[in-house]
Design a protein around this motif. Structure first.
Motif, PDB file in Angstrom:
ATOM      1  N   ARG A 141       3.922  17.780  56.590  1.00 22.35           N
ATOM      2  CA  ARG A 141       3.482  16.994  55.434  1.00 22.35           C
ATOM      3  C   ARG A 141       2.388  15.999  55.806  1.00 22.35           C
ATOM      4  O   ARG A 141       1.401  15.828  55.072  1.00 22.35           O
ATOM      5  CB  ARG A 141       4.673  16.263  54.814  1.00 22.35           C
ATOM      6  CG  ARG A 141       5.557  17.131  53.942  1.00 22.35           C
ATOM      7  CD  ARG A 141       6.452  16.268  53.058  1.00 22.35           C
ATOM      8  NE  ARG A 141       7.331  15.415  53.846  1.00 22.35           N
ATOM      9  CZ  ARG A 141       8.561  15.766  54.224  1.00 22.35           C
ATOM     10  NH1 ARG A 141       9.050  16.953  53.877  1.00 22.35           N
ATOM     11  NH2 ARG A 141       9.307  14.934  54.925  1.00 22.35           N
ATOM     12  N   SER A 142       2.536  15.337  56.943  1.00 24.98           N
ATOM     13  CA  SER A 142       1.507  14.382  57.367  1.00 24.98           C
ATOM     14  C   SER A 142       0.199  15.083  57.708  1.00 24.98           C
ATOM     15  O   SER A 142      -0.895  14.575  57.400  1.00 24.98           O
ATOM     16  CB  SER A 142       2.011  13.588  58.579  1.00 24.98           C
ATOM     17  OG  SER A 142       2.305  14.456  59.661  1.00 24.98           O
ATOM     18  N   ILE A 143       0.268  16.280  58.295  1.00 25.26           N
ATOM     19  CA  ILE A 143      -0.961  17.024  58.610  1.00 25.26           C
ATOM     20  C   ILE A 143      -1.642  17.495  57.331  1.00 25.26           C
ATOM     21  O   ILE A 143      -2.876  17.435  57.201  1.00 25.26           O
ATOM     22  CB  ILE A 143      -0.636  18.204  59.547  1.00 25.26           C
ATOM     23  CG1 ILE A 143      -0.136  17.701  60.901  1.00 25.26           C
ATOM     24  CG2 ILE A 143      -1.853  19.085  59.749  1.00 25.26           C
ATOM     25  CD1 ILE A 143       0.341  18.785  61.830  1.00 25.26           C
ATOM     26  N   VAL A 144      -0.859  17.954  56.353  1.00 26.09           N
ATOM     27  CA  VAL A 144      -1.422  18.396  55.081  1.00 26.09           C
ATOM     28  C   VAL A 144      -2.108  17.234  54.364  1.00 26.09           C
ATOM     29  O   VAL A 144      -3.206  17.382  53.800  1.00 26.09           O
ATOM     30  CB  VAL A 144      -0.324  19.018  54.204  1.00 26.09           C
ATOM     31  CG1 VAL A 144      -0.812  19.207  52.775  1.00 26.09           C
ATOM     32  CG2 VAL A 144       0.113  20.354  54.776  1.00 26.09           C
ATOM     33  N   ALA A 145      -1.496  16.044  54.386  1.00 27.85           N
ATOM     34  CA  ALA A 145      -2.115  14.873  53.741  1.00 27.85           C
ATOM     35  C   ALA A 145      -3.441  14.520  54.409  1.00 27.85           C
ATOM     36  O   ALA A 145      -4.434  14.205  53.731  1.00 27.85           O
ATOM     37  CB  ALA A 145      -1.144  13.695  53.796  1.00 27.85           C
ATOM     38  N   PRO A 157      -7.634   7.323  61.831  1.00 33.45           N
ATOM     39  CA  PRO A 157      -6.549   8.001  62.549  1.00 33.45           C
ATOM     40  C   PRO A 157      -5.251   7.970  61.745  1.00 33.45           C
ATOM     41  O   PRO A 157      -5.005   7.065  60.952  1.00 33.45           O
ATOM     42  CB  PRO A 157      -6.429   7.203  63.846  1.00 33.45           C
ATOM     43  CG  PRO A 157      -6.971   5.863  63.527  1.00 33.45           C
ATOM     44  CD  PRO A 157      -8.028   6.054  62.495  1.00 33.45           C
ATOM     45  N   PHE A 158      -4.439   8.966  61.969  1.00 34.59           N
ATOM     46  CA  PHE A 158      -3.119   9.033  61.351  1.00 34.59           C
ATOM     47  C   PHE A 158      -2.102   9.397  62.425  1.00 34.59           C
ATOM     48  O   PHE A 158      -2.443   9.986  63.458  1.00 34.59           O
ATOM     49  CB  PHE A 158      -3.089  10.060  60.210  1.00 34.59           C
ATOM     50  CG  PHE A 158      -3.164  11.489  60.670  1.00 34.59           C
ATOM     51  CD1 PHE A 158      -2.030  12.274  60.716  1.00 34.59           C
ATOM     52  CD2 PHE A 158      -4.370  12.048  61.060  1.00 34.59           C
ATOM     53  CE1 PHE A 158      -2.093  13.583  61.143  1.00 34.59           C
ATOM     54  CE2 PHE A 158      -4.448  13.350  61.486  1.00 34.59           C
ATOM     55  CZ  PHE A 158      -3.311  14.126  61.533  1.00 34.59           C
ATOM     56  N   ARG A 159      -0.853   9.093  62.169  1.00 41.42           N
ATOM     57  CA  ARG A 159       0.185   9.274  63.176  1.00 41.42           C
ATOM     58  C   ARG A 159       1.020  10.506  62.860  1.00 41.42           C
ATOM     59  O   ARG A 159       1.306  10.797  61.695  1.00 41.42           O
ATOM     60  CB  ARG A 159       1.095   8.046  63.243  1.00 41.42           C
ATOM     61  CG  ARG A 159       2.046   8.070  64.428  1.00 41.42           C
ATOM     62  CD  ARG A 159       2.964   6.880  64.440  1.00 41.42           C
ATOM     63  NE  ARG A 159       3.835   6.914  65.608  1.00 41.42           N
ATOM     64  CZ  ARG A 159       4.879   6.103  65.786  1.00 41.42           C
ATOM     65  NH1 ARG A 159       5.180   5.192  64.862  1.00 41.42           N
ATOM     66  NH2 ARG A 159       5.603   6.202  66.870  1.00 41.42           N
ATOM     67  N   VAL A 160       1.420  11.193  63.926  1.00 44.16           N
ATOM     68  CA  VAL A 160       2.286  12.371  63.833  1.00 44.16           C
ATOM     69  C   VAL A 160       3.574  12.047  64.558  1.00 44.16           C
ATOM     70  O   VAL A 160       3.554  11.547  65.698  1.00 44.16           O
ATOM     71  CB  VAL A 160       1.605  13.618  64.440  1.00 44.16           C
ATOM     72  CG1 VAL A 160       2.544  14.798  64.405  1.00 44.16           C
ATOM     73  CG2 VAL A 160       0.342  13.945  63.686  1.00 44.16           C
ATOM     74  N   SER A 161       4.704  12.359  63.914  1.00 40.97           N
ATOM     75  CA  SER A 161       5.989  11.986  64.485  1.00 40.97           C
ATOM     76  C   SER A 161       6.419  12.882  65.635  1.00 40.97           C
ATOM     77  O   SER A 161       7.198  12.461  66.490  1.00 40.97           O
ATOM     78  CB  SER A 161       7.070  12.012  63.387  1.00 40.97           C
ATOM     79  OG  SER A 161       7.077  13.274  62.748  1.00 40.97           O
ATOM     80  N   LEU A 170      -1.353  22.490  67.479  1.00 42.29           N
ATOM     81  CA  LEU A 170      -1.730  22.724  66.090  1.00 42.29           C
ATOM     82  C   LEU A 170      -2.867  21.802  65.654  1.00 42.29           C
ATOM     83  O   LEU A 170      -3.813  22.228  64.985  1.00 42.29           O
ATOM     84  CB  LEU A 170      -0.506  22.526  65.189  1.00 42.29           C
ATOM     85  CG  LEU A 170      -0.705  22.698  63.690  1.00 42.29           C
ATOM     86  CD1 LEU A 170      -1.179  24.101  63.366  1.00 42.29           C
ATOM     87  CD2 LEU A 170       0.581  22.387  62.939  1.00 42.29           C
ATOM     88  N   LEU A 171      -2.823  20.559  66.058  1.00 46.02           N
ATOM     89  CA  LEU A 171      -3.863  19.604  65.668  1.00 46.02           C
ATOM     90  C   LEU A 171      -5.188  19.903  66.364  1.00 46.02           C
ATOM     91  O   LEU A 171      -6.261  19.717  65.774  1.00 46.02           O
ATOM     92  CB  LEU A 171      -3.397  18.189  65.985  1.00 46.02           C
ATOM     93  CG  LEU A 171      -2.249  17.661  65.122  1.00 46.02           C
ATOM     94  CD1 LEU A 171      -1.687  16.375  65.701  1.00 46.02           C
ATOM     95  CD2 LEU A 171      -2.713  17.436  63.692  1.00 46.02           C
TER      96      LEU A 171
END
Length: 280
Positions: free
Chosen positions: A45-49, A64-68, A75-76
């Protein structure tokens, strides 16, 4: 099995960019195998956003955004993100051309249709026999590039090995194939047989068959069946042609006649030898 919409989205991404498709599938598999389904869903969900923000406003997408999950790096990376900090923050550093944005839009469609498999509950396995005990079978399970080894009794059922494989692959009823010794396994019918009855004593090497390999094998078998059907139809419809002997006879007769006429022409055209003066 995966949903059909997810497979169609992957197919469109494969047509657009084959290298990105391969890295995308590998990254999703790594993320799914090493995390719980809940953590996988939150990471996706965070990657899609982040991708939707990038596609809508490419000029304002460097935040930047954070991935849990820590296993989402593969993938990133294939999507163009790079690590911005050490605490799980990523930022987009790829190109923003229309072609790349179109590929990322296809990746968003695939991530929306992606649903992680529910992991089976942990099963109580039989105790492993002691090292060097008589009547034991060594089983080597190959999953991708990693190998797992465990000892079983020769009288244990193949079902015990499948349950052990489920705890490793986190899949319910995984499809396995025996490579050494090579033999075809028909699951779940062979799960009732012992390892010794299957010829897996004193050791066996099993390999996990992925879904993509199953799909390719199914397509190959269908193509072979179609080829066999075509061969049978052609053999039934076409009749063998008989060799014509008249042509060979005509050619031989024609050659003889041409030689005969050539000999006659030589006799008629050649002038007679002049008589010598001594005879006169």
């Amino acid at each position: 099995m995966r949903h059909e919409s997810y497979k169609k989205s992957l197919g469109r991404l494969l047509v657009a960019n084959a290298d990105r498709h391969v890295a995308f599938v590998r990254g999703l598999k790594e993320l799914e195998d090493s995390n719980s389904p809940e953590l996988v869903e939150s990471t996706v969900r965070s990657i899609v956003a982040a991708l939707e923000r990038l596609i809508e406003t490419p000029e304002l997408s460097n935040w930047p955004f954070r991935v849990s999950s820590a296993k989402a790096e593969t993938l990133l990376l294939c999507l163009g993100f790079r690590s911005a900090r050490a605490d799980g923050f990523y930022a987009f550093e790829g190109r923003k051309t229309p072609a790349v944005l179109g590929e990322l839009r296809l990746a968003v469609d695939a991530l929306r249709d992606f649903k992680p498999r529910p992991k089976p509950p942990t099963k109580q396995l039989k105790p492993e026999p002691a090292l060097g005990a008589s009547g034991t079978t060594s089983v080597l399970l190959v999953v991708g590039k990693t190998a797992h080894r465990r000892r079983f009794e020769a009288d244990d059922l193949l079902k015990d090995v499948v349950e052990w494989a489920e705890t490793i692959t986190h899949k319910d009823a995984p499809s396995l194939t025996a490579t050494a010794p090579a033999s075809e396994l028909t699951l779940p019918q062979d799960e009732r047989k012992t390892l010794q009855a299957l010829g897996f004593w004193p050791g066996v090497t099993l390999r996990l068959v992925e879904e993509e390999e199953e799909d390719k094998a199914g397509v190959a078998s269908k193509q072979q069946q179609k080829k066999k059907e075509k061969k049978t139809t052609t053999t039934t419809t076409t009749t063998p042609k008989k060799k014509s002997r008249t042509k060979t006879k005509r050619t031989t007769v024609g050659r003889r006649r041409s030689r005969w006429w050539a000999a006659i022409r030589l006799r008629t055209t050649t002038s007679p030898r002049p008589r010598s003066r001594r005879c006169l």
